[in-house]
Scaffold this motif. Structure first.
Motif, PDB file in Angstrom:
ATOM      1  N   ASP A 278       2.186   1.773  -9.420  1.00 17.89           N
ATOM      2  CA  ASP A 278       2.348   3.069  -7.709  1.00 17.89           C
ATOM      3  C   ASP A 278       2.069   2.391  -6.405  1.00 17.89           C
ATOM      4  OD1 ASP A 278       3.545   4.879  -9.714  1.00 17.89           O
ATOM      5  OD2 ASP A 278       1.234   5.809  -9.602  1.00 17.89           O
ATOM      6  N   GLU A 279       0.578   1.216  -6.355  1.00 13.43           N
ATOM      7  CA  GLU A 279       0.453   0.854  -5.275  1.00 13.43           C
ATOM      8  C   GLU A 279       0.705  -0.108  -4.613  1.00 13.43           C
ATOM      9  OE1 GLU A 279      -3.986  -1.492  -4.685  1.00 13.43           O
ATOM     10  OE2 GLU A 279      -3.762  -0.355  -6.128  1.00 13.43           O
ATOM     11  N   VAL A 280       1.584  -1.048  -5.861  1.00 13.13           N
ATOM     12  CA  VAL A 280       2.580  -2.030  -5.056  1.00 13.13           C
ATOM     13  C   VAL A 280       4.337  -2.083  -4.522  1.00 13.13           C
ATOM     14  CG1 VAL A 280       0.853  -3.804  -6.298  1.00 13.13           C
ATOM     15  CG2 VAL A 280       2.669  -2.997  -7.442  1.00 13.13           C
ATOM     16  N   GLY A 281       3.848  -0.041  -5.254  1.00 14.30           N
ATOM     17  CA  GLY A 281       5.189  -0.042  -5.777  1.00 14.30           C
ATOM     18  C   GLY A 281       6.263  -0.664  -6.549  1.00 14.30           C
ATOM     19  N   ALA A 282       5.455  -1.058  -7.190  1.00  9.47           N
ATOM     20  CA  ALA A 282       6.693  -1.698  -8.928  1.00  9.47           C
ATOM     21  C   ALA A 282       7.565  -0.520  -9.057  1.00  9.47           C
ATOM     22  CB  ALA A 282       5.799  -1.947  -9.732  1.00  9.47           C
ATOM     23  N   ARG A 283       8.638  -1.309  -8.962  1.00  9.87           N
ATOM     24  CA  ARG A 283       9.719  -0.291 -10.068  1.00  9.87           C
ATOM     25  C   ARG A 283      10.682  -1.272 -11.099  1.00  9.87           C
ATOM     26  NH1 ARG A 283       8.836   4.643  -9.686  1.00  9.87           N
ATOM     27  NH2 ARG A 283      10.679   5.058 -10.533  1.00  9.87           N
TER      28      ARG A 283
END
Length: 246
Positions: A33-38
């Motif tokens: 979530d922190e690094v915005g990984a999808r």
């Protein structure tokens, strides 16, 4: 060659029961979530516990592992159909433009030589997009975990659904730093079969890890505590940076 605990079908089938609570999984979900990984690649995914959790959060997930028996266990889990499972080692991780690659547990320590570790880092780097992140954990040598392991030699018994009672014993077999070797013995009470699994881990110092990461083209953003094991491990948060030096 994967250790028997991961590669032998009978041992892989009981791995999760003996592995117990995976208190590390929420931390990796939070980092995603922190690094915005999808799009995430779980390198050395084993029986798929983290990969399934990540997929349930709505992410695209690829789980890669060299042990077919472990992947068979992973594929049978609820939610596993949402994960793309691939048989292969870290050096052959697919180039998929991932936002994040992760290595949990002891995965980063199974690469015993510098060449093997560099090959793994190359594979991971190729899997993630420019600017993507690579996060992994590794035990702190200064904690000297093997001394704690050596004192914990009692028999553990678990009743495994569909298998029956299984006994596990542990033995520390060699300490030749930076390498530490150990053996698990599993006895299946239903038929008396005893299966052994030997493992060796490499304990790298923080500066050694950082030097290797820089050579492989990773920028270290942060080195954290493992929330569920404070003082015992490093959690490296890195980003794919400039071209590697090879």
């Amino acid at each position: 060659m994967p250790d028997a605990i991961f590669a032998d079908p009978r041992l892989a089938a009981v791995y999760d029961v003996f592995d117990g609570d995976r208190g590390d999984l929420p931390a990796y979900l939070a980092i995603a979530d922190e690094v915005g990984a999808r799009r995430v690649v779980d390198v050395g995914c084993g029986t798929g516990s983290l990969a399934v959790v990540l997929a349930r959060s709505g992410r695209t997930v690829i789980g890669v592992d060299p042990a077919a028996a472990s992947l068979d266990v992973a594929r049978a889990k609820d939610g596993a159909a949402a994960v793309e499972w691939r048989l292969g080692d870290a050096g052959g991780v697919p180039a998929c433009g991932a936002d994040l690659a992760v290595m949990t547990g002891n995965v980063a320590q199974v690469f015993l030589t510098d060449d093997d570790w560099l090959a793994a880092l190359r594979g991971v780097r190729g899997a993630i997009r420019p600017g993507g992140h690579f996060v992994f954990e590794t035990r702190r040598p200064g904690f000297r975990a093997w001394e704690e392991w050596a004192a914990d030699t009692g028999t553990v018994i678990r009743d495994v659904q569909g298998v029956g009672p299984v006994e596990r014993t542990f033995a520390l077999t060699a300490v030749d730093l930076p390498l530490v070797s150990f053996r698990y013995a599993y006895r299946f009470r239903t038929d008396g079969a005893v299966l052994l699994s030997d493992s060796t881990l490499r304990f790298r110092e923080r500066d050694e890890i950082e030097t290797g990461l820089a050579a492989a083209g990773f920028q270290v953003l942060d080195v954290r505590e493992a929330p569920d094991r404070p003082g015992r491990e490093y959690v490296f948060i890195t980003r794919r940076g400039a071209a590697p030096r090879w």
